[in-house]
Design a protein around this motif. Sequence first.
Motif, PDB file in Angstrom:
ATOM      1  N   UNK A 283       0.846  -1.189   0.000  1.00  0.00           N
ATOM      2  CA  UNK A 283       0.000   0.000   0.000  1.00  0.00           C
ATOM      3  C   UNK A 283       0.881   1.239   0.000  1.00  0.00           C
ATOM      4  N   UNK A 284       0.505   2.237  -0.771  1.00  0.00           N
ATOM      5  CA  UNK A 284       1.266   3.471  -0.870  1.00  0.00           C
ATOM      6  C   UNK A 284       0.418   4.646  -0.364  1.00  0.00           C
ATOM      7  N   UNK A 285       1.054   5.783  -0.186  1.00  0.00           N
ATOM      8  CA  UNK A 285       0.337   6.985   0.235  1.00  0.00           C
ATOM      9  C   UNK A 285      -0.123   7.813  -0.958  1.00  0.00           C
ATOM     10  N   UNK A 286       0.007   7.254  -2.150  1.00  0.00           N
ATOM     11  CA  UNK A 286      -0.423   7.937  -3.370  1.00  0.00           C
ATOM     12  C   UNK A 286      -1.417   7.053  -4.118  1.00  0.00           C
ATOM     13  N   UNK A 287      -2.028   7.619  -5.135  1.00  0.00           N
ATOM     14  CA  UNK A 287      -2.944   6.875  -6.006  1.00  0.00           C
ATOM     15  C   UNK A 287      -2.360   6.812  -7.403  1.00  0.00           C
ATOM     16  N   UNK A 288      -2.470   5.632  -8.010  1.00  0.00           N
ATOM     17  CA  UNK A 288      -2.028   5.489  -9.392  1.00  0.00           C
ATOM     18  C   UNK A 288      -2.912   6.270 -10.328  1.00  0.00           C
ATOM     19  N   UNK A 289      -2.311   6.782 -11.402  1.00  0.00           N
ATOM     20  CA  UNK A 289      -3.071   7.534 -12.381  1.00  0.00           C
ATOM     21  C   UNK A 289      -4.109   6.641 -13.049  1.00  0.00           C
TER      22      UNK A 289
END
Length: 292
Positions: A283-289
């Motif tokens: 899990x990351x703190x960003x969202x994929x485009x």
Amino acid sequence: MAVERVATGFRWAEGPVYFPAGRYVLFSDIPNNRIMRFSEDDGHVSVYRQPSMNSNGNTIDREGRLITCEHSGRRVTRTELDGSITIIADKYNGKKLNSPNDAVVAADGSIWFCDPAYGIGGFYEGIKADAEQDKKNVYRVDPKSGDIKMVVDDFVQPNGLCFSPDEKKLYICDTGFTDGPDNPSHIRVFDVDLAGGKLSNSKVFAEMPKPSITDGLRCDTAGRLWCSVGWGDPNEDGVRCYMPDGDLLGKIHIPETVANLCFGGMQRNRLYICGSSSLYAVYTSVQGAMKP
């Protein structure tokens, strides 16, 4: 946010793509000649397609259809919603393609793909054959006419591709280092004329630490570029994240060579990583485009 190994037992995992409608990841297991499916809801792993024509890169178009680059088929195909397969590209100027490797689909429906020679170099990830194309090109398939146009012809071995979120930039890996120590191992970036189907103003975006190479790319919504790293120093194996200006922001270390990656999950914030024999997730703190 720990890295998890969510599936293993593959010979060479590549080309992941996330399908939001079914909450699953499809990815290629190239030498085993199959496409695998990882179901996000219960972690179930199954074979989606075998034989897969030694498929490599996969993506999804704006209508939710699978686009696949096939090594032994030497073609790019689309899996229709009823399961039938349509050939998108298998020739250029009347001659067979080398071995399409990776593809992206733009908002206008055009399909851009690279055509290095890895799939015809032996029998491990394709079928050994002579190249019919003089160069290893990047191509664009027109969404209406189906015409195939060469857009770049000066790569040693073009590999992974990724549009910036606004589709004004196209990033393309050159993994030519696999063919000789003086060849490039880097990511190039181009300005995109989407309406005209043209690329311009090529420049090197990031150099990889040789002997490592990168061959898989994805952007997050802020335009940061996430790329795979492998085949060199084990301490570099994993994922790198670059700022839009080319500064290296950070690394995710994986205990295997990483070939490709994609964002998924219900919030587009889970990074799926193809690491040789395994599929990893974090899990990351960003969202994929989430644009192919």
